[in-house]
Scaffold this motif. Structure first.
Motif, PDB file in Angstrom:
ATOM      1  N   PHE A  93       9.077  10.578 -15.443  1.00  8.87           N
ATOM      2  CA  PHE A  93       9.340   9.157 -15.252  1.00  8.87           C
ATOM      3  C   PHE A  93      10.414   8.855 -14.211  1.00  8.87           C
ATOM      4  O   PHE A  93      10.449   7.756 -13.668  1.00  8.87           O
ATOM      5  CB  PHE A  93       9.773   8.519 -16.585  1.00  8.87           C
ATOM      6  CG  PHE A  93       8.634   8.203 -17.506  1.00  8.87           C
ATOM      7  CD1 PHE A  93       7.455   7.661 -17.029  1.00  8.87           C
ATOM      8  CD2 PHE A  93       8.749   8.430 -18.870  1.00  8.87           C
ATOM      9  CE1 PHE A  93       6.401   7.352 -17.878  1.00  8.87           C
ATOM     10  CE2 PHE A  93       7.712   8.124 -19.735  1.00  8.87           C
ATOM     11  CZ  PHE A  93       6.529   7.587 -19.242  1.00  8.87           C
ATOM     12  N   GLY A  94      11.324   9.795 -13.947  1.00 11.32           N
ATOM     13  CA  GLY A  94      12.453   9.456 -13.090  1.00 11.32           C
ATOM     14  C   GLY A  94      13.320   8.401 -13.759  1.00 11.32           C
ATOM     15  O   GLY A  94      13.553   8.433 -14.965  1.00 11.32           O
ATOM     16  N   ARG A 139      10.289   4.428  -7.640  1.00  5.20           N
ATOM     17  CA  ARG A 139       9.624   5.555  -6.994  1.00  5.20           C
ATOM     18  C   ARG A 139      10.417   6.852  -7.112  1.00  5.20           C
ATOM     19  O   ARG A 139      10.390   7.693  -6.219  1.00  5.20           O
ATOM     20  CB  ARG A 139       9.345   5.231  -5.521  1.00  5.20           C
ATOM     21  CG  ARG A 139       8.529   3.979  -5.331  1.00  5.20           C
ATOM     22  CD  ARG A 139       8.408   3.625  -3.861  1.00  5.20           C
ATOM     23  NE  ARG A 139       7.565   4.579  -3.157  1.00  5.20           N
ATOM     24  CZ  ARG A 139       7.574   4.722  -1.824  1.00  5.20           C
ATOM     25  NH1 ARG A 139       8.410   4.009  -1.092  1.00  5.20           N
ATOM     26  NH2 ARG A 139       6.777   5.591  -1.247  1.00  5.20           N
ATOM     27  N   LEU A 140      11.117   7.026  -8.240  1.00  6.32           N
ATOM     28  CA  LEU A 140      11.856   8.252  -8.489  1.00  6.32           C
ATOM     29  C   LEU A 140      11.125   9.179  -9.458  1.00  6.32           C
ATOM     30  O   LEU A 140      11.582  10.285  -9.725  1.00  6.32           O
ATOM     31  CB  LEU A 140      13.251   7.930  -9.027  1.00  6.32           C
ATOM     32  CG  LEU A 140      14.160   7.175  -8.054  1.00  6.32           C
ATOM     33  CD1 LEU A 140      15.442   6.737  -8.752  1.00  6.32           C
ATOM     34  CD2 LEU A 140      14.488   8.030  -6.843  1.00  6.32           C
ATOM     35  N   VAL A 159       5.967   9.604  -4.833  1.00  6.56           N
ATOM     36  CA  VAL A 159       5.730   9.836  -6.260  1.00  6.56           C
ATOM     37  C   VAL A 159       4.694  10.936  -6.484  1.00  6.56           C
ATOM     38  O   VAL A 159       4.859  11.793  -7.354  1.00  6.56           O
ATOM     39  CB  VAL A 159       5.307   8.532  -6.959  1.00  6.56           C
ATOM     40  CG1 VAL A 159       4.971   8.794  -8.425  1.00  6.56           C
ATOM     41  CG2 VAL A 159       6.421   7.498  -6.864  1.00  6.56           C
ATOM     42  N   TYR A 160       3.625  10.931  -5.687  1.00  8.76           N
ATOM     43  CA  TYR A 160       2.643  12.018  -5.787  1.00  8.76           C
ATOM     44  C   TYR A 160       3.232  13.244  -5.092  1.00  8.76           C
ATOM     45  O   TYR A 160       3.447  13.242  -3.887  1.00  8.76           O
ATOM     46  CB  TYR A 160       1.318  11.617  -5.145  1.00  8.76           C
ATOM     47  CG  TYR A 160       0.530  10.628  -5.972  1.00  8.76           C
ATOM     48  CD1 TYR A 160      -0.303  11.054  -7.009  1.00  8.76           C
ATOM     49  CD2 TYR A 160       0.620   9.258  -5.733  1.00  8.76           C
ATOM     50  CE1 TYR A 160      -1.021  10.148  -7.778  1.00  8.76           C
ATOM     51  CE2 TYR A 160      -0.091   8.348  -6.491  1.00  8.76           C
ATOM     52  CZ  TYR A 160      -0.911   8.796  -7.516  1.00  8.76           C
ATOM     53  OH  TYR A 160      -1.617   7.893  -8.275  1.00  8.76           O
ATOM     54  N   PHE A 217       3.818  -2.245  -9.485  1.00 15.08           N
ATOM     55  CA  PHE A 217       4.367  -0.895  -9.334  1.00 15.08           C
ATOM     56  C   PHE A 217       3.472   0.171  -9.966  1.00 15.08           C
ATOM     57  O   PHE A 217       3.917   1.269 -10.271  1.00 15.08           O
ATOM     58  CB  PHE A 217       5.786  -0.805  -9.931  1.00 15.08           C
ATOM     59  CG  PHE A 217       6.697  -1.911  -9.500  1.00 15.08           C
ATOM     60  CD1 PHE A 217       7.006  -2.097  -8.158  1.00 15.08           C
ATOM     61  CD2 PHE A 217       7.235  -2.801 -10.420  1.00 15.08           C
ATOM     62  CE1 PHE A 217       7.849  -3.121  -7.748  1.00 15.08           C
ATOM     63  CE2 PHE A 217       8.076  -3.827 -10.025  1.00 15.08           C
ATOM     64  CZ  PHE A 217       8.382  -3.993  -8.686  1.00 15.08           C
ATOM     65  N   MET A 218       2.196  -0.163 -10.133  1.00 16.83           N
ATOM     66  CA  MET A 218       1.241   0.792 -10.698  1.00 16.83           C
ATOM     67  C   MET A 218       1.000   1.941  -9.722  1.00 16.83           C
ATOM     68  O   MET A 218       0.813   1.722  -8.526  1.00 16.83           O
ATOM     69  CB  MET A 218      -0.068   0.077 -11.011  1.00 16.83           C
ATOM     70  CG  MET A 218      -1.174   0.977 -11.527  1.00 16.83           C
ATOM     71  SD  MET A 218      -2.198   1.722 -10.215  1.00 16.83           S
ATOM     72  CE  MET A 218      -3.150   0.318  -9.665  1.00 16.83           C
ATOM     73  N   LYS A 219       1.007   3.160 -10.253  1.00 14.89           N
ATOM     74  CA  LYS A 219       0.677   4.342  -9.445  1.00 14.89           C
ATOM     75  C   LYS A 219      -0.723   4.852  -9.773  1.00 14.89           C
ATOM     76  O   LYS A 219      -1.425   5.332  -8.895  1.00 14.89           O
ATOM     77  CB  LYS A 219       1.716   5.452  -9.657  1.00 14.89           C
ATOM     78  CG  LYS A 219       3.137   5.015  -9.322  1.00 14.89           C
ATOM     79  CD  LYS A 219       3.237   4.466  -7.901  1.00 14.89           C
ATOM     80  CE  LYS A 219       4.575   3.816  -7.631  1.00 14.89           C
ATOM     81  NZ  LYS A 219       4.617   3.166  -6.293  1.00 14.89           N
ATOM     82  N   PHE A 220      -1.088   4.780 -11.054  1.00 13.30           N
ATOM     83  CA  PHE A 220      -2.480   5.073 -11.407  1.00 13.30           C
ATOM     84  C   PHE A 220      -2.838   4.374 -12.710  1.00 13.30           C
ATOM     85  O   PHE A 220      -1.965   4.045 -13.523  1.00 13.30           O
ATOM     86  CB  PHE A 220      -2.751   6.587 -11.505  1.00 13.30           C
ATOM     87  CG  PHE A 220      -2.067   7.310 -12.631  1.00 13.30           C
ATOM     88  CD1 PHE A 220      -2.539   7.223 -13.947  1.00 13.30           C
ATOM     89  CD2 PHE A 220      -0.973   8.117 -12.387  1.00 13.30           C
ATOM     90  CE1 PHE A 220      -1.927   7.901 -14.983  1.00 13.30           C
ATOM     91  CE2 PHE A 220      -0.342   8.808 -13.417  1.00 13.30           C
ATOM     92  CZ  PHE A 220      -0.824   8.693 -14.712  1.00 13.30           C
ATOM     93  N   ILE A 221      -4.138   4.148 -12.890  1.00 15.96           N
ATOM     94  CA  ILE A 221      -4.682   3.606 -14.140  1.00 15.96           C
ATOM     95  C   ILE A 221      -5.816   4.518 -14.582  1.00 15.96           C
ATOM     96  O   ILE A 221      -6.750   4.785 -13.803  1.00 15.96           O
ATOM     97  CB  ILE A 221      -5.216   2.172 -13.977  1.00 15.96           C
ATOM     98  CG1 ILE A 221      -4.096   1.215 -13.547  1.00 15.96           C
ATOM     99  CG2 ILE A 221      -5.853   1.689 -15.283  1.00 15.96           C
ATOM    100  CD1 ILE A 221      -4.587  -0.202 -13.271  1.00 15.96           C
ATOM    101  N   LEU A 222      -5.726   5.021 -15.805  1.00 17.12           N
ATOM    102  CA  LEU A 222      -6.800   5.815 -16.384  1.00 17.12           C
ATOM    103  C   LEU A 222      -7.697   4.914 -17.227  1.00 17.12           C
ATOM    104  O   LEU A 222      -7.207   4.196 -18.103  1.00 17.12           O
ATOM    105  CB  LEU A 222      -6.235   6.924 -17.268  1.00 17.12           C
ATOM    106  CG  LEU A 222      -5.278   7.941 -16.633  1.00 17.12           C
ATOM    107  CD1 LEU A 222      -4.878   8.990 -17.664  1.00 17.12           C
ATOM    108  CD2 LEU A 222      -5.891   8.587 -15.401  1.00 17.12           C
TER     109      LEU A 222
END
Length: 364
Positions: free
Chosen positions: A77-78, A133-134, A34-35, A108-113
């Motif tokens: 978002f994919g 993960r798309l 994802v990154y 399924f969190m990728k980041f939290i601001l």
């Protein structure tokens, strides 16, 4: 997949939650898919202690503008990407499932601001989720002039060309019009349901070849590309507020025994059919969207069997391969070959395989 209206809704959410606020903390999870071109650690460091000065969108991509000289997040978002504010349910593509949770941190969190209002001291948490993960998370110094945005075509809301330019762009292609609308290098942000809606209102069959379209067909195609996107954005992608005469209200649930209640102008039932165009299942109304030239495809039969239309390249992240039936051809005049029938357990198709030296079955 979230399309232009849903991505615009996401950009609005970020504006509501984070605009003019400071990012005081960034939580990330490692994901080298994802990154894109960066690590999750690099992403967090780049955003730390910077103020959100704006939020933009182009096509299906949205980006967060930050103060200072560093790079800015560019997000896609994919298929299953979404945003979630702490204490609220995630913003889903179509409808929020009953099992949707407000648990934190979300799955399924990728980041939290963590964004803070410097005046009040209040902090809000905003998460980016992606189950399959798309989606893609990038950092760009100039989002609008760097890939992926720089590789995209016109955006129907932001940069729609005039009718003359649009007409020339359509007519120089020979692919089906549905495949062209899905091509993000042509019309950025238009996905499967938006393309079907445009073609339905323009009264154009999804398999009509671009170079064969007349002026009387291209004019409503142009107008509806603008109108469908505009209306969907105005209601913040809330499909309960879409007009009742939209195909969107009736196009879902193919193959699930769903009864359709869509009516034509004269009150008679509309016939919704599905075909595969550009690698995607496409819905259209048979009475209103008629094909005037011969194309190599099959309408989905009453048994729900798939069309065998050869897929034509659309957008890079939307096309799905179409399975073709493979037929083995062997010479039938050889005296040393005898056919043995086999039945596939997967599809109940009968195939014939020829074996060498099976004339005398008792010798094996």
């Amino acid at each position: 997949m979230p399309e232009l209206p849903e991505v615009e809704r996401a950009a609005r959410l970020v504006r509501d939650v984070a605009l003019h606020k400071r990012i005081v903390r960034v939580e990330t999870t490692e994901d080298d898919i994802v990154y894109n071109g960066i690590s999750h650690v690099e992403f967090a460091k780049e955003l730390q202690d910077r103020v959100v000065t704006g939020v933009g969108r182009y096509g299906k991509v949205f980006y967060i503008e930050l103060d200072g000289s560093g790079r800015m997040p560019v997000l896609h978002f994919g298929m299953t990407g979404m945003l979630q504010v702490r204490g609220e349910k995630a913003i889903y593509y179509r409808e929020t499932p009953r099992k949707a949770s407000t648990d934190w941190p979300p799955r399924f969190m990728k980041f939290i601001l963590h964004v803070r209002n410097d005046e009040s001291g209040a902090t809000t948490e905003l998460a980016f989720l992606d189950a399959r993960r798309l989606g893609r998370i990038r950092l760009c110094s100039s989002p609008l002039t760097e890939p992926p945005i720089s590789t995209l075509g016109f955006d129907p809301i932001i940069s729609m060309p005039d009718l003359e330019v649009f007409t020339k762009s359509v007519r120089k292609r020979t692919c089906p019009i549905k495949a062209l609308l899905l091509d993000q290098s042509f019309s950025a942000g238009v996905g499967n349901w938006v393309a079907d809606e445009i073609l339905y209102h323009a009264r154009i069959h999804p398999e009509a070849r671009c170079h064969t379209l007349t002026d009387d067909q291209i004019a409503p195609l142009y107008r509806q590309t603008l109108e469908v996107c505009r209306i969907a954005v105005e209601v913040n992608a809330d499909d309960s507020k879409f007009p009742e005469d939209w195909l969107f209200k009736y196009r879902w649930g193919k193959g699930k025994g769903k009864k359709y209640t869509m009516r034509l102008a004269d009150g008679s039932p509309a016939t919704i059919k599905w075909i595969t165009v550009g690698g995607r299942t496409s819905a259209y109304v048979a009475e209103l969207q008629k094909l005037t030239q011969i194309v190599e495809s099959e309408v989905l039969g009453s048994d729900g069997s798939e069309s065998e239309l050869t897929p034509i390249t659309g957008s890079e992240d939307e096309n799905k391969p179409v399975r073709k039936r493979k037929h083995r051809v062997e010479p039938t005049d050889s005296p040393t070959l005898s056919p043995v029938k086999r039945r596939s357990t997967r599809s109940n198709r009968v195939s014939v395989t020829l074996y060498e030296g099976t004339k005398d079955q008792g010798s094996n």
